[in-house]
Design a protein around this motif. Sequence first.
Motif, PDB file in Angstrom:
ATOM      1  N   CYS A 175       0.853  -1.198   0.000  1.00 11.75           N
ATOM      2  CA  CYS A 175       0.000   0.000   0.000  1.00 11.75           C
ATOM      3  C   CYS A 175       0.885   1.243   0.000  1.00 11.75           C
ATOM      4  O   CYS A 175       1.697   1.428   0.921  1.00 11.75           O
ATOM      5  N   THR A 177       1.626   5.481  -2.066  1.00  9.78           N
ATOM      6  CA  THR A 177       1.139   6.610  -2.850  1.00  9.78           C
ATOM      7  C   THR A 177       1.832   6.625  -4.204  1.00  9.78           C
ATOM      8  O   THR A 177       3.065   6.683  -4.273  1.00  9.78           O
ATOM      9  N   HIS A 178       1.047   6.563  -5.269  1.00 11.32           N
ATOM     10  CA  HIS A 178       1.585   6.598  -6.627  1.00 11.32           C
ATOM     11  C   HIS A 178       1.706   8.036  -7.110  1.00 11.32           C
ATOM     12  O   HIS A 178       0.748   8.814  -7.043  1.00 11.32           O
ATOM     13  N   THR A 186      -2.015   9.406  -6.310  1.00 10.54           N
ATOM     14  CA  THR A 186      -3.136   8.516  -6.023  1.00 10.54           C
ATOM     15  C   THR A 186      -2.662   7.342  -5.165  1.00 10.54           C
ATOM     16  O   THR A 186      -1.483   6.990  -5.164  1.00 10.54           O
ATOM     17  N   ARG A 188      -2.432   3.394  -4.106  1.00  7.86           N
ATOM     18  CA  ARG A 188      -2.428   2.083  -4.752  1.00  7.86           C
ATOM     19  C   ARG A 188      -2.244   0.988  -3.713  1.00  7.86           C
ATOM     20  O   ARG A 188      -1.510   1.160  -2.742  1.00  7.86           O
ATOM     21  N   GLU A 190      -1.300  -2.993  -4.186  1.00 11.64           N
ATOM     22  CA  GLU A 190      -0.971  -4.042  -5.145  1.00 11.64           C
ATOM     23  C   GLU A 190      -0.694  -5.354  -4.419  1.00 11.64           C
ATOM     24  O   GLU A 190       0.042  -5.387  -3.434  1.00 11.64           O
ATOM     25  N   ASP A 203      -4.481  -6.283  -9.853  1.00 16.13           N
ATOM     26  CA  ASP A 203      -3.537  -5.187 -10.057  1.00 16.13           C
ATOM     27  C   ASP A 203      -4.063  -4.247 -11.131  1.00 16.13           C
ATOM     28  O   ASP A 203      -3.762  -4.376 -12.301  1.00 16.13           O
ATOM     29  N   SER A 205      -3.236  -1.311 -11.655  1.00 17.90           N
ATOM     30  CA  SER A 205      -2.218  -0.370 -12.129  1.00 17.90           C
ATOM     31  C   SER A 205      -1.407  -0.927 -13.283  1.00 17.90           C
ATOM     32  O   SER A 205      -0.557  -0.229 -13.832  1.00 17.90           O
ATOM     33  N   ALA A 242       7.475   0.352  -5.833  1.00 19.35           N
ATOM     34  CA  ALA A 242       6.478   0.992  -4.972  1.00 19.35           C
ATOM     35  C   ALA A 242       7.124   2.027  -4.053  1.00 19.35           C
ATOM     36  O   ALA A 242       6.611   3.140  -3.889  1.00 19.35           O
TER      37      ALA A 242
END
Length: 300
Positions: A175, A177-178, A186, A188, A190, A203, A205, A242
């Motif tokens: 978990c 922040t993208h 945003t 995320r 994954e 997934d 993304s 990530a």
Amino acid sequence: MAESINDVKHRIASTKNTRQITTAMQMVSTSKLSQIQKHSVAYEEYVSRVKAVVMHLAQSHLLDSLNSSSNANSQKNGKTAYLVVTSDRGMVGSYNSNVIRETNNFIKEHTPNEDDYIILAVGSNGADFYKKRGANVAYEYNDVSDVPTFKEIQEIVKTVTSMYDDGVFSKLYVCYTHFVNRVSSTFRAEKMLPMDSEAFKEDASNDIKPAEINAEYDIEPDESAVLDVVLPQYAESLVFGAILDAKTAEHSSSSSAMKSASDNANDLISSLELRYNRARQAAITTEITEIVGGQEALKH
């Protein structure tokens, strides 16, 4: 009145000093953002290639057969682990609060029972938040570099995968922040473990469409040898990507927060200077009035 003027003058000087600090911090964060973006662009190509290979394997159901045979021990526990990436410092705007809030919402949706999940925290803000609320923080890693190195992340991946193999948890979500651009980010979540075809369905993304993938393989020397090489690289690339992405978003948020602080300081300075000028003008007017009044009194 003189004391009031001095107070306002002191506040102006203090606010200007604060503005100097926030402006300097904004410049530092912007510099770090530029540095890490160069690394991110170069790394994205590698990640996309590794993901493509693993997605091929997933569609060929090689990963499903691997998980059913080699990960039986890890499936016994049934707990879900959430690797939450936050910062180690403050002054990053709403960066930490956003990722923690979105992670909590994701946890409530997938594992509402507190006994069914554990937290793996990368960054002291997330670790402190969950420990204060009595959550099961099974792993904590702090002081990630401003521009993370692959060697750093290998330590995290090694620990996490060992916990998975030892049956501490049976499912892992990353978990973070993208980073979208300098004004937008945003959340995320994954799925990293287990590495099966279901993980790629979850997934959202993924930039690689299934229609673009040919899932037929001729494998040498055998399936297990290929998987032994590819899967560790995939796990490392996913976690490293990530954290690299999250750090980029962190620097962007810090830069924006410091810019907002500098802008607010400018507004406050303008307001205080207006008050200071009015106070001075009122003081001068009072003094002139007193002088004129004294002269008129002397005439009589």
